[in-house]
Design a protein around this motif. Structure first.
Motif, mmCIF file in Angstrom:
data_model
loop_
_atom_site.group_PDB
_atom_site.id
_atom_site.type_symbol
_atom_site.label_atom_id
_atom_site.label_comp_id
_atom_site.label_asym_id
_atom_site.label_seq_id
_atom_site.Cartn_x
_atom_site.Cartn_y
_atom_site.Cartn_z
ATOM 1 N N UNK A 216 0.851 -1.203 0.000
ATOM 2 C CA UNK A 216 0.000 0.000 0.000
ATOM 3 C C UNK A 216 0.883 1.249 0.000
ATOM 4 N N UNK A 217 0.606 2.168 -0.925
ATOM 5 C CA UNK A 217 1.412 3.378 -1.044
ATOM 6 C C UNK A 217 2.673 3.079 -1.855
ATOM 7 N N UNK A 218 3.649 3.987 -1.764
ATOM 8 C CA UNK A 218 4.874 3.807 -2.555
ATOM 9 C C UNK A 218 5.968 3.053 -1.789
ATOM 10 N N UNK A 219 5.656 2.643 -0.575
ATOM 11 C CA UNK A 219 6.619 1.866 0.223
ATOM 12 C C UNK A 219 7.691 2.720 0.869
ATOM 13 N N UNK A 220 7.670 4.021 0.571
ATOM 14 C CA UNK A 220 8.704 4.903 1.128
ATOM 15 C C UNK A 220 8.263 5.512 2.457
ATOM 16 N N UNK A 221 6.971 5.381 2.784
ATOM 17 C CA UNK A 221 6.482 5.933 4.051
ATOM 18 C C UNK A 221 7.195 5.231 5.212
ATOM 19 N N UNK A 222 7.520 6.006 6.236
ATOM 20 C CA UNK A 222 8.328 5.453 7.338
ATOM 21 C C UNK A 222 7.504 5.334 8.632
ATOM 22 N N UNK A 223 7.879 4.348 9.431
ATOM 23 C CA UNK A 223 7.203 4.096 10.709
ATOM 24 C C UNK A 223 8.201 3.455 11.683
ATOM 25 N N UNK A 224 7.789 3.424 12.967
ATOM 26 C CA UNK A 224 8.503 2.569 13.911
ATOM 27 C C UNK A 224 7.483 1.579 14.467
ATOM 28 N N UNK A 285 3.053 10.299 5.946
ATOM 29 C CA UNK A 285 4.268 9.913 5.220
ATOM 30 C C UNK A 285 5.353 9.371 6.146
ATOM 31 N N UNK A 286 5.456 9.952 7.330
ATOM 32 C CA UNK A 286 6.495 9.498 8.240
ATOM 33 C C UNK A 286 6.097 9.699 9.687
ATOM 34 N N UNK A 287 6.501 8.717 10.529
ATOM 35 C CA UNK A 287 6.186 8.848 11.963
ATOM 36 C C UNK A 287 7.190 8.055 12.778
ATOM 37 N N UNK A 288 7.750 8.704 13.793
ATOM 38 C CA UNK A 288 8.641 7.984 14.699
ATOM 39 C C UNK A 288 8.384 8.490 16.121
ATOM 40 N N UNK A 289 8.850 7.729 17.093
ATOM 41 C CA UNK A 289 8.638 8.081 18.496
ATOM 42 C C UNK A 289 9.894 8.754 19.056
ATOM 43 N N UNK A 290 9.735 9.976 19.568
ATOM 44 C CA UNK A 290 10.831 10.629 20.290
ATOM 45 C C UNK A 290 10.802 10.104 21.722
#
Ligand code: NAD
Length: 334
Positions: A216-224, A285-290
């Motif tokens: 799903x999507x372009x695969x470039x979206x980022x996650x943790x 598009x992008x999400x990470x935990x500080x």
């Protein structure tokens, strides 16, 4: 105290089921697990636990669920992956009834500790437009622009916990979970999230011999992604702490969805032809935990390597899918 009544709301679900198991291992003797689903659909169920099927949208049921209890973990919600929450905004928002009625009941029956599972979906969407993310710190929830539907409900319920604490003196604790994964959770049916969905798709490709995968999507979206064991540890640490503000409980190991697929392919020992569905729901598009705050408060942060957690998750989903294909019962209860 180990003989206090501890209630896990949403105990038939993924995180709730693991929490019940963990509380048993710690020696809690009076655990009450509550879920709206028939017990045959619970991911984990234990005979020595008081298992109740109750719809916690209903206020009277919340009083029944919390009767005599000391600690409550509210993990009950209508939730799912991006496909589900983008297409079921009203249903996600209706979970507000669960937390509201539980808080009212908690106030009236004198609950000592009340944990609420919030989400990284409360964070302002404007801060999540770039795949090269700046990790989200707790202050980034305001000014408010959360995920429509699901995220608004979480943010509202967080605030409700705050005001019940301030006005009625209930000891509420709020965690903002970032993508939790592991065995004994949803991997098909439309509510599954990226780690489990990727495992399922790769296993299907292996079993069928059709070596293709749709992303799903372009695969470039980022996650943790946080492994369930870390989630349980953080949840209980927070619940029993003096820290009163909402806090991130999430991994800070950032990967793109393409990298997540790489990991699962490596575990499975295959390489698949990838196609990208750009019309499918893909979230921010992008999400990470500080994790600055959780490090400061607890000197700890989730640290299970994604590769290690995915290996265990893959094995469980694989065994379930193989058993199901062979027509065998896939749930075993303890
Ligand atoms: P899950 O869907 O596996 O579990 C939720 C459980 O709540 C389900 O078993 C469901 O039947 C139950 N439930 C729903 N409505 C109910 C009702 N009216 N009465 C009683 N029970 C009801 O989800 P999960 O992954 O275990 O998530 C647990 C909590 O953590 C949820 O609040 C979720 O929003 C939050 N959360 C999860 C993640 C994640 O990645 N899994 C991330 C952020 C926040």
């Amino acid at each position: 105290m180990k003989n206090d009544i501890v209630v896990v709301c949403g105990g038939g679900g993924f995180i709730g089921g693991h929490l019940v198991g963990d509380l048993r291992r710690q020696g809690f003797t009076r655990i009450r697990s509550v879920d709206v689903k028939p017990q045959t659909g619970w991911y984990q169920r234990y005979e020595d636990v008081e298992n109740l099927v109750l719809d916690l949208d209903d206020k009277e049921n919340c009083y029944r669920a919390l009767q005599g209890a000391h600690t409550v973990y509210n993990l009950a919600a209508d939730m799912g992956g991006m496909g589900f929450i983008e297409n079921n905004k009203a249903l996600c928002m209706l979970s507000v009834l669960i937390n509201t009625h539980l808080l009212v009941a908690a106030k009236d029956v004198g609950i000592q500790r009340f944990f609420y599972a919030s989400s990284a979906c409360v964070y302002n969407g404007d801060k999540q437009k770039d795949p090269n993310v700046t990790a989200l710190k707790e202050a980034d929830a305001y000014p408010a622009l959360p995920e429509d539907g699901y995220g608004w409900e979480k943010l509202f319920s967080e605030r409700m916990c705050r005001h019940f604490r301030e006005d009625y003196g209930i000891t509420t604790r709020v965690a903002r979970y970032h993508n939790v994964y592991g065995p004994h959770g949803t991997y098909d049916g439309g509510r599954e999230k990226a780690p489990a969905a990727t495992c399922r798709k790769v296993i299907q490709a292996v079993i069928s011999g059709k070596h293709e995968i749709e992303i799903w999507g372009d695969g470039l979206q980022t996650r943790s992604f946080m492994y369930i064991d870390d989630c349980l540890k953080g949840t209980q640490m927070l619940t029993h702490s003096d820290f009163v503000e909402p806090i991130n409980i999430g991994s800070s190991e950032l990967v793109s969805i393409n990298q997540l697929v790489d990991i699962v392919e490596e575990i499975a020992g295959v390489k698949l032809k990838r196609s990208y569905n750009l019309g499918a729901p893909k979230g921010v598009n992008g999400r990470n935990s500080d994790n600055t705050l959780i490090q400061k408060v607890f000197g700890w942060e989730p640290s299970t390597k994604l590769r290690d957690g995915m290996e265990k998750t893959y094995r469980w989903i694989h065994d379930e899918m193989v058993a199901r294909k062979a027509g065998k019962a896939v749930r075993s209860y303890h």
